[in-house]
Scaffold this active site. Structure first.
Site, PDB file in Angstrom:
ATOM      1  N   LYS A  13       0.835  -1.208   0.000  1.00 55.70           N
ATOM      2  CA  LYS A  13       0.000   0.000   0.000  1.00 55.70           C
ATOM      3  C   LYS A  13       0.869   1.258   0.000  1.00 55.70           C
ATOM      4  CE  LYS A  13      -1.970  -1.002   3.959  1.00 55.70           C
ATOM      5  NZ  LYS A  13      -1.278  -2.271   4.281  1.00 55.70           N
ATOM      6  N   ARG A  88      -9.686   1.331   8.437  1.00 55.96           N
ATOM      7  CA  ARG A  88      -9.202   0.001   8.763  1.00 55.96           C
ATOM      8  C   ARG A  88     -10.209  -0.799   9.569  1.00 55.96           C
ATOM      9  NH1 ARG A  88      -3.499   0.672   8.639  1.00 55.96           N
ATOM     10  NH2 ARG A  88      -2.411  -1.184   9.275  1.00 55.96           N
ATOM     11  N   ARG A 127      12.074  -5.286   4.764  1.00 56.50           N
ATOM     12  CA  ARG A 127      11.652  -3.891   4.551  1.00 56.50           C
ATOM     13  C   ARG A 127      12.579  -2.906   5.249  1.00 56.50           C
ATOM     14  NH1 ARG A 127       5.662  -1.942   5.481  1.00 56.50           N
ATOM     15  NH2 ARG A 127       5.929  -2.888   7.527  1.00 56.50           N
ATOM     16  N   ARG A 159      11.297  -0.963  10.945  1.00 56.39           N
ATOM     17  CA  ARG A 159      10.160  -0.682  11.828  1.00 56.39           C
ATOM     18  C   ARG A 159      10.133  -1.639  13.013  1.00 56.39           C
ATOM     19  NH1 ARG A 159       4.908   0.267   8.062  1.00 56.39           N
ATOM     20  NH2 ARG A 159       3.959  -0.879   9.792  1.00 56.39           N
ATOM     21  N   ARG A 170      -0.339  -8.613  13.549  1.00 60.65           N
ATOM     22  CA  ARG A 170      -0.934  -7.625  12.631  1.00 60.65           C
ATOM     23  C   ARG A 170      -1.790  -8.311  11.583  1.00 60.65           C
ATOM     24  NH1 ARG A 170       4.276  -4.828  10.758  1.00 60.65           N
ATOM     25  NH2 ARG A 170       2.926  -3.686   9.340  1.00 60.65           N
TER      26      ARG A 170
HETATM   27  P1  AP5 Z   1       4.851  -1.691   1.927  1.00 64.33           P
HETATM   28  O1  AP5 Z   1       4.517  -0.841   0.749  1.00 64.33           O
HETATM   29  O2  AP5 Z   1       5.615  -1.085   3.033  1.00 64.33           O
HETATM   30  O3  AP5 Z   1       3.516  -2.388   2.473  1.00 64.33           O
HETATM   31  P2  AP5 Z   1       2.256  -1.766   3.198  1.00 64.33           P
HETATM   32  O4  AP5 Z   1       1.051  -2.381   2.569  1.00 64.33           O
HETATM   33  O5  AP5 Z   1       2.325  -0.285   3.251  1.00 64.33           O
HETATM   34  O6  AP5 Z   1       2.459  -2.435   4.622  1.00 64.33           O
HETATM   35  P3  AP5 Z   1       2.442  -1.802   6.080  1.00 64.33           P
HETATM   36  O7  AP5 Z   1       3.188  -2.750   6.953  1.00 64.33           O
HETATM   37  O8  AP5 Z   1       2.871  -0.384   6.076  1.00 64.33           O
HETATM   38  O9  AP5 Z   1       0.951  -1.895   6.387  1.00 64.33           O
HETATM   39  P4  AP5 Z   1       0.285  -1.778   7.720  1.00 64.33           P
HETATM   40  O10 AP5 Z   1      -1.078  -1.553   7.228  1.00 64.33           O
HETATM   41  O11 AP5 Z   1       0.450  -2.940   8.619  1.00 64.33           O
HETATM   42  O12 AP5 Z   1       1.069  -0.618   8.480  1.00 64.33           O
HETATM   43  P5  AP5 Z   1       0.691   0.913   8.756  1.00 64.33           P
HETATM   44  O13 AP5 Z   1       1.918   1.694   8.738  1.00 64.33           O
HETATM   45  O14 AP5 Z   1      -0.438   1.323   7.906  1.00 64.33           O
HETATM   46  O15 AP5 Z   1       5.595  -3.001   1.387  1.00 64.33           O
HETATM   47  C1  AP5 Z   1       6.134  -3.965   2.283  1.00 64.33           C
HETATM   48  C2  AP5 Z   1       7.526  -4.427   1.797  1.00 64.33           C
HETATM   49  O16 AP5 Z   1       7.397  -5.152   0.578  1.00 64.33           O
HETATM   50  C3  AP5 Z   1       8.483  -3.277   1.480  1.00 64.33           C
HETATM   51  O17 AP5 Z   1       9.784  -3.653   1.844  1.00 64.33           O
HETATM   52  C4  AP5 Z   1       8.388  -3.104  -0.049  1.00 64.33           C
HETATM   53  O18 AP5 Z   1       9.573  -2.593  -0.617  1.00 64.33           O
HETATM   54  C5  AP5 Z   1       8.089  -4.529  -0.503  1.00 64.33           C
HETATM   55  N1  AP5 Z   1       7.180  -4.586  -1.650  1.00 64.33           N
HETATM   56  C6  AP5 Z   1       6.077  -3.802  -1.880  1.00 64.33           C
HETATM   57  N2  AP5 Z   1       5.462  -4.170  -3.024  1.00 64.33           N
HETATM   58  C7  AP5 Z   1       6.167  -5.214  -3.510  1.00 64.33           C
HETATM   59  C8  AP5 Z   1       6.022  -6.045  -4.680  1.00 64.33           C
HETATM   60  N3  AP5 Z   1       5.010  -5.871  -5.552  1.00 64.33           N
HETATM   61  N4  AP5 Z   1       6.920  -7.032  -4.867  1.00 64.33           N
HETATM   62  C9  AP5 Z   1       7.928  -7.224  -3.991  1.00 64.33           C
HETATM   63  N5  AP5 Z   1       8.146  -6.484  -2.886  1.00 64.33           N
HETATM   64  C10 AP5 Z   1       7.270  -5.488  -2.640  1.00 64.33           C
HETATM   65  O19 AP5 Z   1       0.156   0.804  10.251  1.00 64.33           O
HETATM   66  C11 AP5 Z   1       1.023   0.481  11.314  1.00 64.33           C
HETATM   67  C12 AP5 Z   1       0.251   0.417  12.597  1.00 64.33           C
HETATM   68  O20 AP5 Z   1      -0.327   1.705  12.898  1.00 64.33           O
HETATM   69  C13 AP5 Z   1      -0.943  -0.546  12.617  1.00 64.33           C
HETATM   70  O21 AP5 Z   1      -0.557  -1.858  12.946  1.00 64.33           O
HETATM   71  C14 AP5 Z   1      -1.842   0.098  13.677  1.00 64.33           C
HETATM   72  O22 AP5 Z   1      -1.412  -0.226  14.958  1.00 64.33           O
HETATM   73  C15 AP5 Z   1      -1.617   1.592  13.455  1.00 64.33           C
HETATM   74  N6  AP5 Z   1      -2.601   2.166  12.517  1.00 64.33           N
HETATM   75  C16 AP5 Z   1      -2.352   2.699  11.290  1.00 64.33           C
HETATM   76  N7  AP5 Z   1      -3.477   3.107  10.688  1.00 64.33           N
HETATM   77  C17 AP5 Z   1      -4.477   2.833  11.566  1.00 64.33           C
HETATM   78  C18 AP5 Z   1      -5.889   2.995  11.525  1.00 64.33           C
HETATM   79  N8  AP5 Z   1      -6.504   3.523  10.453  1.00 64.33           N
HETATM   80  N9  AP5 Z   1      -6.600   2.596  12.600  1.00 64.33           N
HETATM   81  C19 AP5 Z   1      -6.012   2.069  13.687  1.00 64.33           C
HETATM   82  N10 AP5 Z   1      -4.689   1.859  13.779  1.00 64.33           N
HETATM   83  C20 AP5 Z   1      -3.931   2.239  12.734  1.00 64.33           C
HETATM   84 MG    MG Z   2       2.637   1.100   4.792  1.00 68.84          MG
END
Ligand code: AP5
Ligand code: MG
Ligand code: ZN
Length: 217
Positions: A13, A88, A127, A159, A170
């Protein structure tokens, strides 16, 4: 374009949202990035968020919703935005609909990136993040200089929530609380599925083609 990137942790994402924001010249809004920058600055919000994030749980809805409500009223969101990691939960999605209605706007597109859990666990282990919002992978998408961001020159970091046991938590949280949003947006006719197992470039191309088609209408 007002769009949402939906999908499990590690689906890509953030990677796709950053590329698209650059191409479409609209802001990339990641609630996860907002929490991480607050954690780094040690703000009260950061202290609160950290306890949930480190446990692989969601930050309470009211906290997250009010952050997004403030953010989408900023002038740079007039032309649209790419939401990454919000909504979410079903209550977040309902609140989001209400706040958009208030500003007479609506979501045009929800991209659901799907990837198997096994692939996700592998991706998270490699990552590397930058505080500017760019995301790298030591094998799939390495920076030009080891450990340094191509875009801003900052030092990359791992991270805290990318430890395998936290990733498993997660994923559980995603399946229980976030995956129901697939039906929510499908029922509204907004959802398009994208296979996140393809390369980063192929996935970007696919999403851009979807956006072009919507803009042609
Ligand atoms: P990456 O693009 O980083 O993946 P992502 O989908 O953004 O994954 P996240 O871990 O950021 O998602 P998340 O939803 O758990 O975390 P968030 O920060 O939102 O890609 C991952 C890896 O793969 C990278 O190394 C990339 O280079 C590689 N990659 C990408 N695409 C690829 C491909 N096609 N092929 C190969 N490799 C690839 O949230 C973190 C925390 O914050 C949550 O757990 C929660 O506690 C809190 N939080 C955030 N938003 C909310 C909300 N709305 N409500 C409540 N809590 C929240
Ligand atoms: Mg992300
Ligand atoms: Zn950077």
């Amino acid at each position: 374009m007002r769009m949402i990137m939906l999908g499990p942790p590690g689906a890509g994402k953030g990677t796709q949202a950053a590329i698209l924001a650059n191409t479409l010249k609209i802001p990339h809004i990641s609630t996860g990035d907002i929490f991480r920058s607050n954690i780094k600055e040690n703000t009260p919000l950061g202290v609160l968020a950290k306890s949930y994030i480190d446990a692989g749980k969601l930050v309470p809805d009211d906290v997250t919703v009010s952050i997004v409500e403030d953010r989408i009223q900023k002038p740079d969101c007039k032309k649209g935005f790419i939401m990454d990691g919000f909504p979410r939960t079903i209550p977040q999605a309902e609140k989001f609909d209400e706040m958009l209605e208030k500003i007479q706007a609506e979501i045009e597109l929800v991209i659901n990136i799907s990837v198997d859990d096994a692939v996700i666990i592998k991706r998270m282990a490699g990552r590397r993040m930058c505080s500017c919002g760019r995301t790298y992978h030591i094998e799939n998408n390495p920076p030009k200089v080891d450990g340094v961001c191509d875009a801003c020159g900052s030092k990359l970091y791992i991270r805290d929530d990318d430890k395998e046991e936290t990733v498993l938590e997660r994923l559980k949280t995603y399946h229980a609380q976030t995956s129901p949003l697939i039906d929510y947006y499908e029922n509204k006719g907004k959802l398009i599925n994208v296979d996140g197992a393809k390369s980063i470039e192929e996935t970007t191309k696919e999403i851009i083609a979807i956006i072009d088609k919507i803009n042609e209408k």
